[in-house]
Design a protein around this motif. Structure first.
Motif, PDB file in Angstrom:
ATOM      1  N   GLY A 138       0.708  -1.340  -0.080  1.00 36.74           N
ATOM      2  CA  GLY A 138       0.006  -0.059  -0.149  1.00 36.74           C
ATOM      3  C   GLY A 138       0.860   1.133   0.100  1.00 36.74           C
ATOM      4  N   ILE A 139       2.019   1.262   0.614  1.00 38.31           N
ATOM      5  CA  ILE A 139       2.576   2.529   0.803  1.00 38.31           C
ATOM      6  C   ILE A 139       3.724   2.808  -0.488  1.00 38.31           C
ATOM      7  CG2 ILE A 139       4.504   3.463   2.204  1.00 38.31           C
ATOM      8  CD1 ILE A 139       3.641   2.323   4.692  1.00 38.31           C
ATOM      9  N   PRO A 188       3.498   2.216  -3.784  1.00 36.61           N
ATOM     10  CA  PRO A 188       2.666   3.069  -4.844  1.00 36.61           C
ATOM     11  C   PRO A 188       2.549   4.286  -4.644  1.00 36.61           C
ATOM     12  CG  PRO A 188       1.617   0.947  -4.636  1.00 36.61           C
ATOM     13  CD  PRO A 188       2.559   1.143  -3.535  1.00 36.61           C
ATOM     14  N   ARG A 189       2.142   4.609  -3.184  1.00 31.52           N
ATOM     15  CA  ARG A 189       2.040   6.200  -2.934  1.00 31.52           C
ATOM     16  C   ARG A 189       3.242   6.948  -3.043  1.00 31.52           C
ATOM     17  NH1 ARG A 189      -2.466   6.332   1.866  1.00 31.52           N
ATOM     18  NH2 ARG A 189      -4.154   5.245   0.816  1.00 31.52           N
ATOM     19  N   LEU A 190       4.226   6.203  -2.485  1.00 35.24           N
ATOM     20  CA  LEU A 190       5.510   7.137  -2.506  1.00 35.24           C
ATOM     21  C   LEU A 190       5.951   7.107  -4.041  1.00 35.24           C
ATOM     22  CD1 LEU A 190       7.330   4.894   0.103  1.00 35.24           C
ATOM     23  CD2 LEU A 190       6.678   7.098   0.306  1.00 35.24           C
ATOM     24  N   HIS A 191       5.599   6.453  -4.785  1.00 41.20           N
ATOM     25  CA  HIS A 191       6.234   6.495  -6.411  1.00 41.20           C
ATOM     26  C   HIS A 191       5.211   7.451  -6.717  1.00 41.20           C
ATOM     27  CE1 HIS A 191       9.005   3.456  -7.021  1.00 41.20           C
ATOM     28  NE2 HIS A 191       8.398   2.594  -6.499  1.00 41.20           N
ATOM     29  N   ALA A 192       4.072   7.637  -6.451  1.00 39.43           N
ATOM     30  CA  ALA A 192       3.095   8.748  -7.129  1.00 39.43           C
ATOM     31  C   ALA A 192       3.436  10.052  -6.559  1.00 39.43           C
ATOM     32  CB  ALA A 192       1.535   8.401  -6.676  1.00 39.43           C
ATOM     33  N   SER A 193       3.744  10.142  -5.147  1.00 35.37           N
ATOM     34  CA  SER A 193       4.176  11.164  -4.603  1.00 35.37           C
ATOM     35  C   SER A 193       5.434  11.855  -5.441  1.00 35.37           C
ATOM     36  CB  SER A 193       4.445  11.245  -2.950  1.00 35.37           C
ATOM     37  OG  SER A 193       4.934  12.317  -2.417  1.00 35.37           O
TER      38      SER A 193
END
Length: 319
Positions: A27-28, A30-35
């Motif tokens: 969960g974390i 992909p969010r890091l990559h998007a950020s």
């Protein structure tokens, strides 16, 4: 059996912890990559890209575009100078006329009778003067031989001079009435086109009328001179010093796309209007072909000569 089940119970918490860690990572990440991608995109968009251009000397001739209204070179409202009934008219609206051409004729029988009477009075005065002149000459001859008294001779001479004055008065009256009779023929004051006819056969017209614009009471015809037209434009104060008679100018009209109509700067007021801060300039246009009509809208292109050209930049540089 109790001994073998106890190790399994010890491994169960580790399995749950591992599963939670895997789910957390899934969960974390992909969010890091998007950020990170969003941050990179924001930094790229925050950088302003510009094109650099070097200023160059502006051309010595700049074109100033101004709106203008076409007006006739001359126009006049024609009124009657003699009262009477309109016998007939010779020209209608749209008729091209020449200077001195008869537009209409007025019938004024009472005025004609007055002229005949005045001419009869002139003939009587002429006869009386001739008789008095002959008598005075005879008495002057007799005075030389002392046949008559000096006072009587002077009386005859005075009578002759009085008859001469009466003759001059009768001649002036005849000239006045003859001038009024000549106004029974209404003529064009200059070459032009008739733009209004406000009278018909049999209408009673009165001398004078109310001078002014077309359509006012008493106006018989309205004439405009359209061989040469005038166009008035208001030049802004900053450009006023560059507008002189040698300034190049041409006109464009919506009904003639792509056509340049030759014109010339005729004159200007020579002063700035304090209310609008503009210079009123008159432009003359040769309109022998009748391309332009008085009252039409046109665009005036003034070719302004600059003695100290500035620097030239693209319009996009001023955004």
């Amino acid at each position: 059996h109790a001994t073998s089940a106890k190790p399994h119970r010890r491994l169960w918490p580790f399995a749950l912890s591992g599963l939670a860690a895997v789910l957390l990572i899934v969960g974390i990440v992909p969010r890091l990559h998007a950020s990170a991608a969003l941050t990179e995109q924001t930094q790229a968009q925050s950088m302003l890209s510009v094109s650099v251009v070097a200023p160059r000397p502006a051309p010595a001739v700049n074109e100033l575009l101004l709106p203008g209204a076409v007006t006739p070179f001359a126009e006049a409202s024609i009124y009657a100078r003699t009262s009477g009934y309109l016998a007939h008219w010779n020209t209608d609206i749209g008729t091209q006329v020449k200077s001195g051409q008869t537009l209409a004729t007025i019938e004024a029988p009472d005025l004609d009778a007055q002229l005949r009477q005045a001419r009869a009075d002139e003939a009587t005065a002429q006869a009386n003067f001739d008789y008095a002149k002959t008598t005075a000459q005879r008495w002057q001859e007799m005075l030389k031989t002392q046949s008559v008294a000096q006072q009587d001779a002077d009386t005859k001479v005075s009578d002759m001079e009085a008859r001469r004055a009466m003759l001059a008065s009768a001649q002036a009256n005849v000239a006045h009435l003859a001038e009024l009779v000549s106004y029974e023929k209404i003529t064009a004051p200059f070459d032009g086109v008739i733009t209004a006819r406000n009278v018909d056969v049999g209408a009673l017209v009165t001398a004078g009328g109310t001078p002014g614009t077309a359509g006012m009471s008493g106006e018989l015809f309205h004439i405009q001179q359209n061989g040469v037209l005038r166009v008035f434009v208001d030049v802004p104060q900053n450009d006023a010093p560059y507008v002189t008679p040698p300034t190049g100018v041409y006109l464009t009209a919506q009904q003639y796309p792509g056509r340049r109509i030759a014109a010339k700067v005729a004159r200007s007021t020579g002063s700035i209007d304090p209310s609008s801060r503009t210079l009123r300039v008159e432009i003359d246009v040769d309109n022998k072909d009748g391309a332009l009509l008085p009252g039409a809208y046109t665009q005036v292109h003034l070719q302004l000569q600059s003695t100290t050209p500035a620097l030239d930049l693209p319009v996009s540089a001023l955004l």
